[in-house]
Design a protein around this motif. Structure first.
Motif, short mmCIF file in Angstrom:
data_model
loop_
_atom_site.label_atom_id
_atom_site.label_comp_id
_atom_site.label_asym_id
_atom_site.label_seq_id
_atom_site.Cartn_x
_atom_site.Cartn_y
_atom_site.Cartn_z
N ALA A 84 7.31 -5.67 -35.42
CA ALA A 84 6.44 -5.84 -36.61
C ALA A 84 5.10 -5.45 -36.22
O ALA A 84 4.71 -5.92 -35.36
N ALA A 85 4.30 -4.81 -37.00
CA ALA A 85 2.73 -4.64 -36.70
C ALA A 85 1.98 -4.76 -37.92
O ALA A 85 2.39 -4.19 -39.20
N PRO A 86 0.94 -5.25 -37.70
CA PRO A 86 -0.02 -5.51 -39.13
C PRO A 86 -0.78 -4.17 -39.17
O PRO A 86 -1.20 -3.32 -38.33
N TRP A 87 -1.03 -3.72 -40.60
CA TRP A 87 -1.69 -2.53 -40.84
C TRP A 87 -3.21 -2.91 -40.61
O TRP A 87 -3.73 -3.85 -40.79
N SER A 88 -4.08 -1.71 -40.24
CA SER A 88 -5.44 -1.87 -40.10
C SER A 88 -6.10 -0.67 -40.37
O SER A 88 -5.92 0.46 -39.88
#
Length: 804
Positions: A617-621
Motif C-alpha cells: 500500500a502507498a499513500p497518494w501525494s
C-alpha cells in the motif's frame, strides 16, 4: 513547442482505436501472451486512482511483450450483475439495465483516457444474454453431474428489506443497507459442490506460479485437517457424531456442545425428553439474530444452555457428560456438535470456567487451572487410561485404531471449506435455468433454449417472505416441464455475482462464438492465462471459485488445462493522502479524471508505478506527482538535444546498456518504481552530455513507452525515428558485457576521512589503486614526511591510508 499532453493523448488514443493497434490476432503460429486484470464492477462512482494501478502495471507488461514479438491478448469487460446496481435501481426507480449501461459507458471512457492497451474488440459483459447463456450452460453441466443441488439451510434474513444477505452484508447484527434487524432463517438454497474439489484445489497449487501469500490464503480457506469422526452415544440411545483433530484427548472430554439449530433439540423436545425446552428455544431465537462471524468470534462472553434430560456418554470411559447448546457451534460447519476438552483448548476452558465444569489435564505439561490451558501439541499422555505414557503422535494413532476396532469412530480427513451457496433472492442476476415439476422434480431447461433471459419488470422489491421479485411474475414463473409436458414453475432465485466472474477469462479467448463458450482451437492457444493480477481481497474466494469451475470444465473436456492461471500476483492499495483507505465517507477519494485533466494520462500512469513497491500500500501525494510531470517535460525536451550521428556515444554507452537491462528485468519483477528511477537517472546523464543521438533517443523512448505511451509515440513520429508506430517496433536489447563500467570512482581516505576521489579501471588491483591514490596531489600533500602504517583497498569503493 511545449508539451501539449491533451492534444497528444487524444491524437494517439484515437489512432489506436482506428487502427485497432492492440487487437489480438488469430495467428496461432505466433508465441502468445495472455495477461489478465480483474474486470471491474461498474459502479456509479466510476474509477478512483486506485483502480489504474493494477491495469497500468499489466498494461506495461503487455506493451513490452508486444514489442518482444508476442501475440498479446489483454482484454477488458464488466462484472455487471450485483446488489449495488439493484439497490440503486430500487431507490431511484430506474431499471438496473439502464443503470448498468450508464455506468459501463462512464468506466469505459475513463479507462480509454488512461491509454490502456486493451483489446476492446473482445469486451464482455456478464449481463449480456449472449454471455450469460454460457454461464447458465455451465450451471446445467454442474447440475447434470450432481454438483448443483438444492438444500435447506440457515441464511441471514433482513426483516426490513425482506431479503437474504451474505455474511459481509451484516454489520453489527443489522443490515448494512437499511439498518434493519437481521435474523437467521431456514430457506431452500441452490448449492455448488466445491468440496468435491477441495483436495485438488490444494494439490494443484504446486503446479502454478502464485506468490506465497496467495497460495497461503487459498490453503487456509480450504482448511484441510486430519483426525477422526467419533460417535458419542446419549442416554436416549441416539448417536452424536463429532469431528476432531485431537482424538488423543478424548479422556479429557467433560461436556459436549450442540448448535442451537441442531435437529436433536426438536426431536428430544417433541418426545418430552427435554425438561427445559422453552429455554433452549429462546436461546435459539437469540442466536438467530447473530451473524456467523459474531457467533464464532473468539473474544466474547461465553453463553449457553445445558440440556436438562439428556446426557452424552464418553465412548472411551463410559462416563456421562452434560450436553450444552451454545451459539459458537454452527450447524453449517462439521456435524453441528463438538466435544469439549477444556484442559487443552482456550474456548472450551473459558466456557468450562463460566459454567463450573470439570477440567482434566490429559497431556502433561502445566497446571491447567492456573495457566488456563496447556498447549498440547507435544507431550506425554496422562489421565488417559490405556494411552498413558504415550506421546501425542503415538496416542493419536493408537486411539484411532481403537475407535475403528470398537466401531466407535474412524479416521477422517476434513475440510473447513463449505459448499458454495449459489442462490440469491434477487432480480439483477442470471436466471437459474431450472424448472420444478411436482411429478419430475427439478428439471433442467433444454440447452437449445438458452439463454433463459431475465424478464422485464418494474417492481424490483422482494416478496414479503423474501423470495426474488421474479416470483411475482406469474406469466414468467408458470411454464411446462421439459420432461413430461405437465405444469411446472421456473426457479425464481438468480445466480450470485460470483457466477459470471468464475469463467470470464475463457470467454475473452473467443467472445463472439454463439455455438460454444469458446472454440477448442482458441482455448488450446490462449489458455492458461499467463499472468493474472488483482487485489489481495480477491485471492481467496474469487480465485477459489474460478479455479473450481475451470477444473470442472477440464473434467468434462471443455478446457485443455487443469488450472486457469499460470501466474497470480497482487497489488497494494493506493491510500488517501491521510494514509487511510480511500472512501467517500473519509473525503479522501482522488478522481483520476481530475489528474488526467491537470497533468495528463502519462503522468498519472508514471506516478502510479513510481509511488512505491507495487505489492504494498502507498499513500497518494499531490506534490510527488509533480516530479513525474517534470520528468516527462524533460523527456519532451530531449528533441532539442538531438545531434547527427548513430549508435551510442562513448560517454553514454555503458549507462544505456545498464538501464535497458534494469528496465527489462524490473518490469518482469513488478519493480516499476526502480525501473522509472533508472530512466530518470539516465535522462540526467543525457542532459549532462547536452546531446543525444537518434539511436539513443529512439531506445530511450522505446524503454519508456510501456509506462508513458502517448508522449513516446508522438516523439517517435515527430523525429522520424522509425517506420510505423513505436508500438510496432522491437524491444531494446542490451549487451551484458557492456553493462559493466570500464572505470569506477574511489573515495580516498586518510585516517578514515575522505580527502580525494580518483577514477581507476574497474578491475584495478590493490597495488595500482594505492599507487594512483598516493599520486593524487591532495593525498601526496597529506603524506609528506609521514609513513603509512596501514593501507586498505575495498575494490570499487575506497582506499584508506592510515598514518601516525
Amino acid at each position: 513547442m511545449n508539451y501539449d499532453f491533451k492534444q497528444i493523448e487524444k491524437k494517439w488514443q484515437d489512432r489506436w482505436d482506428e487502427d485497432k493497434t492492440f487487437a489480438a490476432t488469430t495467428d496461432y503460429s505466433k508465441p502468445k501472451f495472455y495477461p489478465l486484470v480483474e474486470f471491474p464492477y461498474p459502479s456509479g462512482q466510476g474509477l478512483h486512482v486506485g483502480h489504474p494501478r493494477s491495469y497500468t502495471a499489466l498494461d506495461i507488461v503487455a506493451r513490452k511483450r508486444r514489442l518482444e514479438g508476442y501475440n498479446v491478448l489483454y482484454p477488458m469487460g464488466w462484472d455487471a450483475f450485483g446488489l449495488p446496481t439493484e439497490n440503486y435501481a430500487i431507490k431511484n426507480h430506474i431499471h438496473p439495465e439502464i443503470v448498468t449501461r450508464q455506468n459501463v459507458a462512464r468506466f469505459k471512457s475513463q479507462l480509454k483516457s488512461l491509454g490502456l492497451s486493451f483489446d476492446w474488440d473482445r469486451e464482455v459483459n456478464t449481463t449480456d444474454p449472449s454471455y450469460y447463456k454460457w454461464t447458465q450452460w455451465i450451471f446445467l453441466q454442474l447440475f447434470k453431474k450432481g454438483l448443483a443441488y438444492k438444500k435447506e439451510m440457515a441464511v441471514n434474513f433482513c426483516t426490513s428489506c425482506k431479503v437474504v444477505l451474505a455474511n459481509e452484508e451484516v454489520v453489527g447484527g443489522v443490515c448494512e443497507r437499511c439498518g434493519g434487524e437481521v435474523v437467521r432463517k431456514v430457506k431452500s438454497q441452490w448449492m455448488l459442490g466445491i468440496t468435491e474439489y477441495a483436495q485438488r484445489l490444494i494439490d494443484d497449487l504446486d503446479e502454478v506460479n502464485f506468490i506465497d501469500r496467495v497460495k497461503t490464503s487459498q490453503i487456509n480457506w480450504i482448511g484441510r485437517s486430519t483426525g477422526a469422526e467419533v460417535d458419542f452415544s446419549t442416554t436416549e440411545g441416539d448417536k452424536l457424531t463429532v469431528y476432531t483433530t485431537r482424538p488423543d484427548t478424548l479422556f479429557g472430554v467433560t461436556y459436549m456442545v450442540l448448535s442451537p439449530e441442531h435437529p436433536y433439540i426438536d426431536q428430544w423436545g417433541q418426545a418430552g425428553k427435554v425438561h427445559n425446552l422453552d429455554a433452549l428455544l429462546s436461546y435459539r431465537e437469540q442466536a438467530a439474530r447473530k451473524s456467523d462471524f459474531e457467533r464464532t468470534e473468539l473474544v466474547k462472553e461465553k453463553t449457553g444452555v445445558c440440556i436438562d434430560g439428556v446426557r452424552a456418554v464418553n465412548p472411551v470411559n463410559g462416563k456421562e457428560i452434560p450436553i450444552f447448546v451454545s451459539d459458537y457451534v454452527l450447524m453449517s460447519y462439521g456435524t453441528g456438535a463438538i466435544m469439549a476438552v477444556p484442559g487443552h483448548d482456550t474456548r472450551d476452558w473459558e466456557f468450562a470456567k463460566a459454567f463450573s465444569l470439570p477440567i482434566i489435564e490429559v497431556v502433561a505439561g502445566g497446571n491447567v487451572e492456573k495457566e488456563a490451558y496447556t498447549d498440547c501439541g507435544t507431550g506425554t499422555m496422562v489421565n488417559s487410561g490405556f494411552l498413558d505414557g504415550l506421546t501425542v503422535d503415538e496416542a493419536k494413532k493408537a486411539i484411532v485404531e481403537w475407535l475403528d476396532k470398537e466401531k466407535k469412530g474412524h479416521p477422517k480427513v476434513n475440510f473447513k471449506l463449505r459448499d458454495w451457496v449459489f442462490s440469491r433472492q434477487r432480480y439483477w442476476g442470471e436466471p437459474i435455468p431450472i424448472v420444478h415439476c411436482d411429478k419430475c422434480g427439478f428439471v433442467p431447461i433444454p440447452e437449445d433454449q438458452l439463454p433463459l433471459k431475465l424478464p422485464e419488470i418494474e417492481d424490483f422489491e422482494q416478496t414479503e417472505d423474501g423470495q426474488s421479485p421474479l416470483a411475482k411474475l406469474d406469466s414468467w414463473v408458470n411454464t411446462t416441464c421439459p420432461h413430461c409436458g405437465g405444469p411446472a414453475k421456473r426457479e425464481t432465485d438468480t445466480m450470485p455475482q460470483w457466477a459470471g466472474s468464475s469463467w470470464y477469462f475463457l470467454r475473452y479467448c473467443d467472445p463472439h462464438n454463439d455455438k460454444e463458450l469458446a472454440s477448442k482451437e482458441a482455448l488450446e492457444y490462449w489458455m492458461p492465462v499467463d499472468w493474472y493480477n488483482g487485489g489481495m481481497e480477491h485471492t481467496t474466494l474469487h480465485l477459489l471459485y474460478s479455479r473450481f469451475w475451470h477444473k470442472f470444465l477440464y473434467d468434462i473436456g471443455v478446457v485443455p488445462t487443469k488450472e486457469p492461471y499460470n501466474k497470480r500476483t497482487s497489488h497494494g492499495m493506493i491510500l488517501g493522502e491521510n494514509g487511510e483507505k480511500m472512501s467517500k465517507s473519509r473525503g479522501n477519494v482522488v478522481n483520476p479524471d481530475d489528474i488526467v485533466e491537470q497533468y495528463g494520462a502519462d503522468t498519472l500512469r508514471l506516478y502510479e508505478m513510481f509511488i512505491g513497491d507495487f505489492e504494498k500500500a502507498a499513500p497518494w501525494s499531490a506534490d510527488s506527482i509533480k516530479g513525474c510531470c517534470r520528468f516527462l517535460e524533460r523527456t519532451w525536451g530531449l528533441g532539442k538535444l538531438l545531434v547527427p550521428g548513430e549508435g551510442y556515444s562513448a560517454a553514454l554507452e555503458t549507462s544505456f546498456h545498464k538501464t535497458i537491462k534494469k528496465v527489462t528485468e524490473d518490469i518482469e519483477n513488478l519493480k516499476f518504481n526502480t525501473a522509472i528511477a533508472a530512466m530518470m537517472a539516465l535522462i540526467n546523464e543525457i542532459y549532462a552530455q547536452k546531446a543525444v543521438t537518434r539511436d539513443e533517443l529512439r531506445d530511450f523512448l522505446i524503454m519508456l513507452n510501456p509506462f508513458a505511451p502517448h508522449i513516446t509515440e508522438e516523439m517517435f513520429e515527430k523525429y522520424g525515428l522509425g517506420k510505423g508506430m513505436l508500438s510496432h517496433q522491437k524491444w531494446v536489447q542490451y549487451d551484458e558485457s557492456k553493462c559493466v563500467d570500464a572505470t569506477v570512482e574511489l573515495a580516498v581516505q586518510v585516517n578514515g576521512k575522505v580527502k580525494a576521489r580518483i577514477v581507476v579501471p574497474a578491475n584495478c588491483d590493490k597495488e595500482t589503486a594505492i599507487r594512483l591514490a598516493k599520486d593524487h596531489a591532495a593525498i601526496a600533500a597529506e603524506l609528506t614526511g609521514k609513513m603509512p602504517i596501514k593501507e586498505v583497498y575495498v575494490p570499487g569503493r575506497l582506499v584508506n591510508i592510515v598514518i601516525k
